[in-house]
Scaffold this motif. Structure first.
Motif, PDB file in Angstrom:
ATOM      1  N   GLU A 125       0.824  -1.214   0.000  1.00 28.69           N
ATOM      2  CA  GLU A 125       0.000   0.000   0.000  1.00 28.69           C
ATOM      3  C   GLU A 125       0.858   1.263   0.000  1.00 28.69           C
ATOM      4  O   GLU A 125       0.337   2.378  -0.032  1.00 28.69           O
ATOM      5  CB  GLU A 125      -0.907   0.002   1.238  1.00 28.69           C
ATOM      6  N   GLY A 126       2.180   1.086   0.062  1.00 30.92           N
ATOM      7  CA  GLY A 126       3.103   2.213   0.075  1.00 30.92           C
ATOM      8  C   GLY A 126       3.674   2.467   1.453  1.00 30.92           C
ATOM      9  O   GLY A 126       3.211   1.920   2.447  1.00 30.92           O
ATOM     10  N   ASP A 127       4.730   3.276   1.506  1.00 31.08           N
ATOM     11  CA  ASP A 127       5.279   3.711   2.792  1.00 31.08           C
ATOM     12  C   ASP A 127       5.125   5.221   2.902  1.00 31.08           C
ATOM     13  O   ASP A 127       5.120   5.938   1.907  1.00 31.08           O
ATOM     14  CB  ASP A 127       6.738   3.282   2.951  1.00 31.08           C
ATOM     15  N   LYS A 128       4.981   5.695   4.124  1.00 33.21           N
ATOM     16  CA  LYS A 128       4.791   7.123   4.371  1.00 33.21           C
ATOM     17  C   LYS A 128       6.124   7.802   4.648  1.00 33.21           C
ATOM     18  O   LYS A 128       6.993   7.237   5.310  1.00 33.21           O
ATOM     19  CB  LYS A 128       3.866   7.348   5.576  1.00 33.21           C
ATOM     20  N   ARG A 129       6.266   9.016   4.135  1.00 37.59           N
ATOM     21  CA  ARG A 129       7.402   9.860   4.493  1.00 37.59           C
ATOM     22  C   ARG A 129       6.938  10.864   5.549  1.00 37.59           C
ATOM     23  O   ARG A 129       6.182  11.781   5.248  1.00 37.59           O
ATOM     24  CB  ARG A 129       7.957  10.568   3.258  1.00 37.59           C
ATOM     25  N   LEU A 130       7.386  10.646   6.789  1.00 36.96           N
ATOM     26  CA  LEU A 130       7.107  11.572   7.875  1.00 36.96           C
ATOM     27  C   LEU A 130       8.207  12.617   7.922  1.00 36.96           C
ATOM     28  O   LEU A 130       9.399  12.275   7.838  1.00 36.96           O
ATOM     29  CB  LEU A 130       7.025  10.842   9.220  1.00 36.96           C
ATOM     30  N   ILE A 131       7.818  13.864   8.041  1.00 39.51           N
ATOM     31  CA  ILE A 131       8.767  14.967   7.955  1.00 39.51           C
ATOM     32  C   ILE A 131       9.055  15.510   9.350  1.00 39.51           C
ATOM     33  O   ILE A 131       8.160  16.028  10.032  1.00 39.51           O
ATOM     34  CB  ILE A 131       8.227  16.075   7.040  1.00 39.51           C
ATOM     35  N   LEU A 157       3.211   9.341  -5.732  1.00 38.13           N
ATOM     36  CA  LEU A 157       3.122  10.098  -4.485  1.00 38.13           C
ATOM     37  C   LEU A 157       1.667  10.463  -4.238  1.00 38.13           C
ATOM     38  O   LEU A 157       1.040  11.136  -5.048  1.00 38.13           O
ATOM     39  CB  LEU A 157       3.990  11.352  -4.556  1.00 38.13           C
ATOM     40  N   LYS A 158       1.137  10.020  -3.110  1.00 34.76           N
ATOM     41  CA  LYS A 158      -0.289  10.170  -2.833  1.00 34.76           C
ATOM     42  C   LYS A 158      -0.509  10.888  -1.495  1.00 34.76           C
ATOM     43  O   LYS A 158       0.359  10.917  -0.630  1.00 34.76           O
ATOM     44  CB  LYS A 158      -0.964   8.787  -2.780  1.00 34.76           C
ATOM     45  N   PHE A 159      -1.716  11.428  -1.338  1.00 36.32           N
ATOM     46  CA  PHE A 159      -2.133  12.036  -0.079  1.00 36.32           C
ATOM     47  C   PHE A 159      -2.079  11.013   1.047  1.00 36.32           C
ATOM     48  O   PHE A 159      -2.449   9.848   0.862  1.00 36.32           O
ATOM     49  CB  PHE A 159      -3.559  12.570  -0.213  1.00 36.32           C
ATOM     50  N   ALA A 160      -1.620  11.438   2.217  1.00 40.40           N
ATOM     51  CA  ALA A 160      -1.580  10.548   3.380  1.00 40.40           C
ATOM     52  C   ALA A 160      -1.838  11.350   4.642  1.00 40.40           C
ATOM     53  O   ALA A 160      -1.584  12.558   4.697  1.00 40.40           O
ATOM     54  CB  ALA A 160      -0.241   9.832   3.470  1.00 40.40           C
ATOM     55  N   GLN A 161      -2.355  10.674   5.638  1.00 39.66           N
ATOM     56  CA  GLN A 161      -2.575  11.273   6.943  1.00 39.66           C
ATOM     57  C   GLN A 161      -1.824  10.480   8.005  1.00 39.66           C
ATOM     58  O   GLN A 161      -1.703   9.257   7.908  1.00 39.66           O
ATOM     59  CB  GLN A 161      -4.072  11.301   7.284  1.00 39.66           C
ATOM     60  N   LEU A 162      -1.340  11.182   9.020  1.00 40.76           N
ATOM     61  CA  LEU A 162      -0.675  10.504  10.117  1.00 40.76           C
ATOM     62  C   LEU A 162      -1.696   9.799  10.998  1.00 40.76           C
ATOM     63  O   LEU A 162      -2.763  10.335  11.284  1.00 40.76           O
ATOM     64  CB  LEU A 162       0.106  11.493  10.974  1.00 40.76           C
ATOM     65  N   VAL A 186       3.218  12.430   2.706  1.00 40.28           N
ATOM     66  CA  VAL A 186       2.811  11.748   1.479  1.00 40.28           C
ATOM     67  C   VAL A 186       3.062  10.256   1.633  1.00 40.28           C
ATOM     68  O   VAL A 186       3.889   9.825   2.438  1.00 40.28           O
ATOM     69  CB  VAL A 186       3.567  12.277   0.237  1.00 40.28           C
ATOM     70  N   LYS A 187       2.336   9.496   0.853  1.00 37.37           N
ATOM     71  CA  LYS A 187       2.566   8.057   0.773  1.00 37.37           C
ATOM     72  C   LYS A 187       3.275   7.776  -0.540  1.00 37.37           C
ATOM     73  O   LYS A 187       2.842   8.211  -1.609  1.00 37.37           O
ATOM     74  CB  LYS A 187       1.252   7.282   0.849  1.00 37.37           C
ATOM     75  N   LYS A 188       4.384   7.057  -0.443  1.00 40.38           N
ATOM     76  CA  LYS A 188       5.160   6.696  -1.631  1.00 40.38           C
ATOM     77  C   LYS A 188       4.752   5.290  -2.045  1.00 40.38           C
ATOM     78  O   LYS A 188       4.903   4.346  -1.268  1.00 40.38           O
ATOM     79  CB  LYS A 188       6.654   6.759  -1.326  1.00 40.38           C
ATOM     80  N   VAL A 189       4.253   5.155  -3.238  1.00 45.47           N
ATOM     81  CA  VAL A 189       3.778   3.857  -3.698  1.00 45.47           C
ATOM     82  C   VAL A 189       4.687   3.326  -4.796  1.00 45.47           C
ATOM     83  O   VAL A 189       5.383   4.078  -5.486  1.00 45.47           O
ATOM     84  CB  VAL A 189       2.317   3.931  -4.200  1.00 45.47           C
ATOM     85  N   ALA A 190       4.663   2.012  -4.957  1.00 49.73           N
ATOM     86  CA  ALA A 190       5.550   1.358  -5.916  1.00 49.73           C
ATOM     87  C   ALA A 190       5.051   1.515  -7.342  1.00 49.73           C
ATOM     88  O   ALA A 190       3.857   1.775  -7.589  1.00 49.73           O
ATOM     89  CB  ALA A 190       5.669  -0.123  -5.575  1.00 49.73           C
ATOM     90  N   THR A 191       5.957   1.351  -8.274  1.00 56.17           N
ATOM     91  CA  THR A 191       5.572   1.268  -9.672  1.00 56.17           C
ATOM     92  C   THR A 191       5.091  -0.151  -9.961  1.00 56.17           C
ATOM     93  O   THR A 191       5.224  -1.057  -9.141  1.00 56.17           O
ATOM     94  CB  THR A 191       6.771   1.591 -10.585  1.00 56.17           C
ATOM     95  N   ASN A 192       4.548  -0.365 -11.138  1.00 60.07           N
ATOM     96  CA  ASN A 192       4.028  -1.679 -11.492  1.00 60.07           C
ATOM     97  C   ASN A 192       5.120  -2.740 -11.553  1.00 60.07           C
ATOM     98  O   ASN A 192       4.851  -3.930 -11.408  1.00 60.07           O
ATOM     99  CB  ASN A 192       3.305  -1.617 -12.843  1.00 60.07           C
ATOM    100  N   ASN A 193       6.353  -2.317 -11.785  1.00 57.01           N
ATOM    101  CA  ASN A 193       7.436  -3.278 -12.007  1.00 57.01           C
ATOM    102  C   ASN A 193       8.345  -3.462 -10.796  1.00 57.01           C
ATOM    103  O   ASN A 193       9.408  -4.057 -10.910  1.00 57.01           O
ATOM    104  CB  ASN A 193       8.286  -2.824 -13.200  1.00 57.01           C
TER     105      ASN A 193
END
Length: 326
Positions: free
Chosen positions: A207-213, A243-248, A224-231
């Motif tokens: 589902e992706g990993d979050k970058r906490l600042i 890069l997607k919207f994310a909430q803590l 933001v949530k960093k998600v993988a590419t298809n490959n």
């Protein structure tokens, strides 16, 4: 007016322009907008004369809403700056380490260095997570084939990471059914000579990993949530599709109180914490990307202003505390 030096990566220096995907360029732009002097250099431009630290620096300016650098360099004593940001990208190799030694000759009672050169030498981005037991996935650090295999067959799925690279470079996923176990372990450990971080695989990474600042004692709500590419199983392309919207979560916000005192003691003021399922998988302290352009677009803010406000307030308060002690 304050004097700011930002030590940037060589590739950023070569193609110096306001690339909105690059955190350093946002920092230069915002500090210039506040009528500061902002110089740039690369780590190979730092040098010493006896016990005095210097650099060949290039002045920057805003022109036609872009940033430009001077054609010719000036030589400046690093003690003349109010704040120095040391933000070259990994690998953290001997050239990187030597640059931090030069920075250690700066009078840090007068000049704030972000992050501390001691921290950059001693707190490896991959291994530093192990100073926060209970907040991280289970892991080992080894170049030994037998030890790594034992961990693999215990966990069934693992992630192997080089200890001195960035942006997912050289990271492997491995499961105990793979037909290339020996080859992958031999390759990533450089024929069993280079130690690597081996973490248990967290399936939530799909589902992706979050970058906490993290900036000067605070984890921001903007992330933001960093998600993988298809490959691939991991994020490795910086674009709007990954890069997607994310909430803590409450647990992620609570990390602030659990880490900030140690970060302060260690001289870490800017960091990017990568989390999966609430666990910290990596602590980026060399040149953390804060995804300013994406956060501005997603949240409708000017995050660069918030970042510099936070840093400036912290630097000013720290210098006031130092003066009080004198």
């Amino acid at each position: 007016m304050k004097n700011i030096l930002i030590v940037i990566d060589e590739i950023e220096f070569k193609y110096f322009e306001f690339n909105k995907l690059v955190t350093n360029f946002w920092m230069v732009f915002e500090y210039l907008n506040r009528n500061n002097r902002v110089d740039i250099a690369t780590k190979n431009l730092l040098f010493q004369r006896r016990n005095e630290p210097f650099a060949k620096v290039f002045k920057t300016a805003i022109k036609d809403n872009d940033i430009v650098k001077s054609k010719d360099y000036e030589i400046n004593n690093l003690n003349n700056y109010d704040t120095i940001f040391f933000r070259p990208d990994p690998p953290v190799d001997i050239d990187y380490i030597n640059a931090t030694y030069i920075l250690s000759y700066v009078n840090q009672d007068k000049t704030m260095i972000i992050n501390s050169p001691t921290a950059l030498r001693e707190k490896n981005e991959k291994l530093y997570v192990n100073e926060f037991q209970g907040l991280i996935p289970d892991n080992i650090v080894s170049c030994d084939e037998k030890i790594i295999k034992e961990f693999l067959f215990e966990k069934h799925e693992i992630i192997l990471k080089p200890t001195n690279r960035c942006f997912g470079s050289g990271v492997f996923y491995l499961n105990d059914k793979d037909k290339n176990i020996n080859t992958i372990i031999k390759t990533i450990t450089n024929d069993f000579k280079s130690q690597v971080m081996v973490q248990e695989y967290l399936p939530e990474v799909q589902e992706g990993d979050k970058r906490l600042i993290y900036i000067c004692g605070k984890i921001f709500d903007y992330c933001v949530k960093k998600v993988a590419t298809n490959n691939d199983f991991k994020f490795n392309e910086h674009n709007e599709n990954t890069l997607k919207f994310a909430q803590l979560t409450k647990e992620e916000k609570a990390l602030e109180e659990k880490i900030k005192d140690k970060f302060e003691r260690d001289g870490i003021y800017l960091a990017g914490l990568d989390t999966i399922a609430g666990k910290i998988i990596e602590i980026n302290i060399t040149s953390p990307c804060f995804f300013i352009n994406e956060i501005n677009n997603i949240f409708g803010i000017n995050f660069e202003k918030i970042i510099v406000d936070r840093i400036e307030n912290y630097v000013n308060s720290k210098k006031e505390r130092m003066l009080t002690k004198i």
